[in-house]
Scaffold this motif. Sequence first.
Motif, PDB file in Angstrom:
ATOM      1  N   THR A 158       0.761  -1.114  -0.153  1.00  0.00           N
ATOM      2  CA  THR A 158      -0.122  -0.020  -0.047  1.00  0.00           C
ATOM      3  C   THR A 158       0.851   1.392   0.001  1.00  0.00           C
ATOM      4  O   THR A 158       0.614   2.055  -0.607  1.00  0.00           O
ATOM      5  CB  THR A 158      -0.875  -0.068   1.063  1.00  0.00           C
ATOM      6  N   GLU A 159       2.047   1.226   0.841  1.00  0.00           N
ATOM      7  CA  GLU A 159       3.226   2.404   0.909  1.00  0.00           C
ATOM      8  C   GLU A 159       3.550   2.498  -0.572  1.00  0.00           C
ATOM      9  O   GLU A 159       3.618   3.648  -1.076  1.00  0.00           O
ATOM     10  CB  GLU A 159       4.062   2.045   1.875  1.00  0.00           C
ATOM     11  N   VAL A 160       4.004   1.641  -1.201  1.00  0.00           N
ATOM     12  CA  VAL A 160       4.575   1.820  -2.420  1.00  0.00           C
ATOM     13  C   VAL A 160       3.343   2.184  -3.571  1.00  0.00           C
ATOM     14  O   VAL A 160       3.763   3.003  -4.310  1.00  0.00           O
ATOM     15  CB  VAL A 160       5.191   0.062  -2.972  1.00  0.00           C
ATOM     16  N   LEU A 161       2.423   1.750  -3.544  1.00  0.00           N
ATOM     17  CA  LEU A 161       1.438   2.190  -4.160  1.00  0.00           C
ATOM     18  C   LEU A 161       0.860   3.533  -4.236  1.00  0.00           C
ATOM     19  O   LEU A 161       0.620   4.194  -5.053  1.00  0.00           O
ATOM     20  CB  LEU A 161      -0.171   1.209  -4.027  1.00  0.00           C
ATOM     21  N   ARG A 162       0.873   4.091  -2.749  1.00  0.00           N
ATOM     22  CA  ARG A 162       0.720   5.655  -2.663  1.00  0.00           C
ATOM     23  C   ARG A 162       1.787   6.229  -3.299  1.00  0.00           C
ATOM     24  O   ARG A 162       1.459   7.448  -3.997  1.00  0.00           O
ATOM     25  CB  ARG A 162       0.678   5.585  -1.200  1.00  0.00           C
ATOM     26  N   LEU A 163       2.883   5.872  -3.279  1.00  0.00           N
ATOM     27  CA  LEU A 163       3.954   6.610  -3.888  1.00  0.00           C
ATOM     28  C   LEU A 163       3.764   6.749  -5.448  1.00  0.00           C
ATOM     29  O   LEU A 163       4.094   7.413  -6.226  1.00  0.00           O
ATOM     30  CB  LEU A 163       5.387   6.257  -3.374  1.00  0.00           C
ATOM     31  N   VAL A 164       3.408   5.514  -6.083  1.00  0.00           N
ATOM     32  CA  VAL A 164       3.054   5.252  -7.348  1.00  0.00           C
ATOM     33  C   VAL A 164       2.205   6.319  -7.769  1.00  0.00           C
ATOM     34  O   VAL A 164       2.428   6.894  -8.892  1.00  0.00           O
ATOM     35  CB  VAL A 164       2.610   3.834  -7.598  1.00  0.00           C
ATOM     36  N   ALA A 165       1.211   6.806  -7.027  1.00  0.00           N
ATOM     37  CA  ALA A 165       0.191   7.320  -7.436  1.00  0.00           C
ATOM     38  C   ALA A 165       0.458   8.826  -7.257  1.00  0.00           C
ATOM     39  O   ALA A 165      -0.116   9.750  -7.913  1.00  0.00           O
ATOM     40  CB  ALA A 165      -1.018   7.178  -6.198  1.00  0.00           C
ATOM     41  N   VAL A 201       0.563   2.051 -15.557  1.00  0.00           N
ATOM     42  CA  VAL A 201      -0.400   3.080 -15.616  1.00  0.00           C
ATOM     43  C   VAL A 201      -1.838   2.757 -15.036  1.00  0.00           C
ATOM     44  O   VAL A 201      -2.445   3.469 -14.299  1.00  0.00           O
ATOM     45  CB  VAL A 201      -0.606   3.258 -17.204  1.00  0.00           C
ATOM     46  N   GLU A 202      -2.290   1.397 -15.294  1.00  0.00           N
ATOM     47  CA  GLU A 202      -3.357   0.960 -14.712  1.00  0.00           C
ATOM     48  C   GLU A 202      -3.327   0.944 -13.219  1.00  0.00           C
ATOM     49  O   GLU A 202      -4.305   1.236 -12.530  1.00  0.00           O
ATOM     50  CB  GLU A 202      -3.687  -0.426 -15.171  1.00  0.00           C
ATOM     51  N   LEU A 203      -2.171   0.561 -12.634  1.00  0.00           N
ATOM     52  CA  LEU A 203      -1.938   0.596 -11.366  1.00  0.00           C
ATOM     53  C   LEU A 203      -2.059   2.061 -10.759  1.00  0.00           C
ATOM     54  O   LEU A 203      -2.766   2.318  -9.532  1.00  0.00           O
ATOM     55  CB  LEU A 203      -0.665  -0.067 -10.963  1.00  0.00           C
ATOM     56  N   THR A 204      -1.568   2.958 -11.309  1.00  0.00           N
ATOM     57  CA  THR A 204      -1.585   4.272 -10.932  1.00  0.00           C
ATOM     58  C   THR A 204      -3.089   4.743 -10.780  1.00  0.00           C
ATOM     59  O   THR A 204      -3.762   5.304  -9.899  1.00  0.00           O
ATOM     60  CB  THR A 204      -0.810   5.427 -12.070  1.00  0.00           C
ATOM     61  N   ARG A 205      -3.794   4.521 -11.928  1.00  0.00           N
ATOM     62  CA  ARG A 205      -5.252   4.968 -11.801  1.00  0.00           C
ATOM     63  C   ARG A 205      -6.049   3.907 -10.827  1.00  0.00           C
ATOM     64  O   ARG A 205      -6.981   4.757 -10.110  1.00  0.00           O
ATOM     65  CB  ARG A 205      -6.023   4.138 -13.273  1.00  0.00           C
ATOM     66  N   TYR A 206      -5.585   2.836 -10.483  1.00  0.00           N
ATOM     67  CA  TYR A 206      -6.464   2.324  -9.256  1.00  0.00           C
ATOM     68  C   TYR A 206      -5.967   3.118  -8.070  1.00  0.00           C
ATOM     69  O   TYR A 206      -6.929   3.220  -7.364  1.00  0.00           O
ATOM     70  CB  TYR A 206      -5.734   0.774  -9.309  1.00  0.00           C
ATOM     71  N   ALA A 207      -4.945   3.325  -7.898  1.00  0.00           N
ATOM     72  CA  ALA A 207      -4.349   4.181  -6.780  1.00  0.00           C
ATOM     73  C   ALA A 207      -5.177   5.422  -6.526  1.00  0.00           C
ATOM     74  O   ALA A 207      -5.669   5.694  -5.372  1.00  0.00           O
ATOM     75  CB  ALA A 207      -2.904   4.493  -6.741  1.00  0.00           C
ATOM     76  N   ILE A 208      -5.331   6.125  -7.611  1.00  0.00           N
ATOM     77  CA  ILE A 208      -6.186   7.322  -7.676  1.00  0.00           C
ATOM     78  C   ILE A 208      -7.577   6.961  -7.142  1.00  0.00           C
ATOM     79  O   ILE A 208      -8.187   7.698  -6.343  1.00  0.00           O
ATOM     80  CB  ILE A 208      -6.110   7.957  -8.946  1.00  0.00           C
ATOM     81  N   GLU A 209      -8.172   5.988  -7.803  1.00  0.00           N
ATOM     82  CA  GLU A 209      -9.537   5.459  -7.369  1.00  0.00           C
ATOM     83  C   GLU A 209      -9.617   5.203  -5.965  1.00  0.00           C
ATOM     84  O   GLU A 209     -10.665   5.446  -5.210  1.00  0.00           O
ATOM     85  CB  GLU A 209      -9.830   4.317  -8.237  1.00  0.00           C
ATOM     86  N   GLN A 210      -8.576   4.747  -5.315  1.00  0.00           N
ATOM     87  CA  GLN A 210      -8.730   4.475  -4.055  1.00  0.00           C
ATOM     88  C   GLN A 210      -8.379   5.615  -3.128  1.00  0.00           C
ATOM     89  O   GLN A 210      -8.159   5.487  -1.882  1.00  0.00           O
ATOM     90  CB  GLN A 210      -7.904   3.115  -3.666  1.00  0.00           C
ATOM     91  N   GLY A 211      -7.940   6.579  -3.533  1.00  0.00           N
ATOM     92  CA  GLY A 211      -7.638   7.932  -3.045  1.00  0.00           C
ATOM     93  C   GLY A 211      -6.295   7.769  -2.129  1.00  0.00           C
ATOM     94  O   GLY A 211      -6.166   8.267  -1.221  1.00  0.00           O
ATOM     95  N   LEU A 212      -5.155   6.815  -2.929  1.00  0.00           N
ATOM     96  CA  LEU A 212      -4.090   6.893  -2.166  1.00  0.00           C
ATOM     97  C   LEU A 212      -3.025   7.872  -2.628  1.00  0.00           C
ATOM     98  O   LEU A 212      -1.836   7.724  -2.179  1.00  0.00           O
ATOM     99  CB  LEU A 212      -3.419   5.517  -2.726  1.00  0.00           C
ATOM    100  N   ASP A 213      -3.469   8.916  -3.439  1.00  0.00           N
ATOM    101  CA  ASP A 213      -2.658   9.913  -3.689  1.00  0.00           C
ATOM    102  C   ASP A 213      -2.532  11.017  -2.867  1.00  0.00           C
ATOM    103  O   ASP A 213      -1.635  12.200  -3.071  1.00  0.00           O
ATOM    104  CB  ASP A 213      -3.135  10.486  -5.344  1.00  0.00           C
ATOM    105  N   ASP A 214      -3.315  11.012  -1.730  1.00  0.00           N
ATOM    106  CA  ASP A 214      -3.388  11.917  -0.674  1.00  0.00           C
ATOM    107  C   ASP A 214      -2.126  12.181  -0.106  1.00  0.00           C
ATOM    108  O   ASP A 214      -1.223  11.273   0.074  1.00  0.00           O
ATOM    109  CB  ASP A 214      -4.499  11.636   0.372  1.00  0.00           C
TER     110      ASP A 214
END
Length: 214
Positions: A158-165, A201-214
């Motif tokens: 989740t931490e890595v995904l947040r930084l991807v976002a 690219v799809e992973l970034t979109r998923y992270a955005i959808e989950q609000g992980l870019d905050d």
Amino acid sequence: MDPIRVMVVDDHPMWRDAVERDLAAAGLQVVAVAANGAEALARFGAARPQVVVLDLQIPAPNGVEVTAEIVRQDPSVRVLILSASGEQADVLAAVKAGATGYLVKSASREELLDAVGRVAAGDTVFTPGLAGLVLGEYRRMLSEPDANDQPQLTERETEVLRLVAKGLSYKQIAERLVLSHRTVQNHVQNTLRKLQLHNRVELTRYAIEQGLDD
């Protein structure tokens, strides 16, 4: 390594020639150029570029439509929008169509070359200031997913995904989390597998959808 294969699409001859010249001078291989959407689609198949540097405001079909079509034809292609417009709606439309990066034309030669290299490597690249606007708007536009259907990620994933976002490169993520580059890649690959996604690219979109870019 073989040079990155690039296609340049812009309806302004002087600008198109300047971009082509800068890319070639940096050792990249410009495999095709086009002045409008129809030419771009006609030449894309034979040219097989890795990266398409594309203006949004081109004669029909426009840049968003061209992006969607070439990504449909070849999901591995990376589209870098280079546009005079920094409007949020334009950026969002391009990202939704499949663009991997978005620069405004005020970007420097060095920023353009860096962005081409980064999107070719699988990173997402935005002109500074655009990423936060786009990610926030994208998240608001999406309906809340059913939490019961969400795959379970580890805290580190989740931490890595947040930084991807946030648009960080694998190298930047590795430095931030004090991990090796390969460990970060492994976390991303595990996350892709769990989420049944195919690329960053799809992973970034998923992270955005989950609000992980905050």
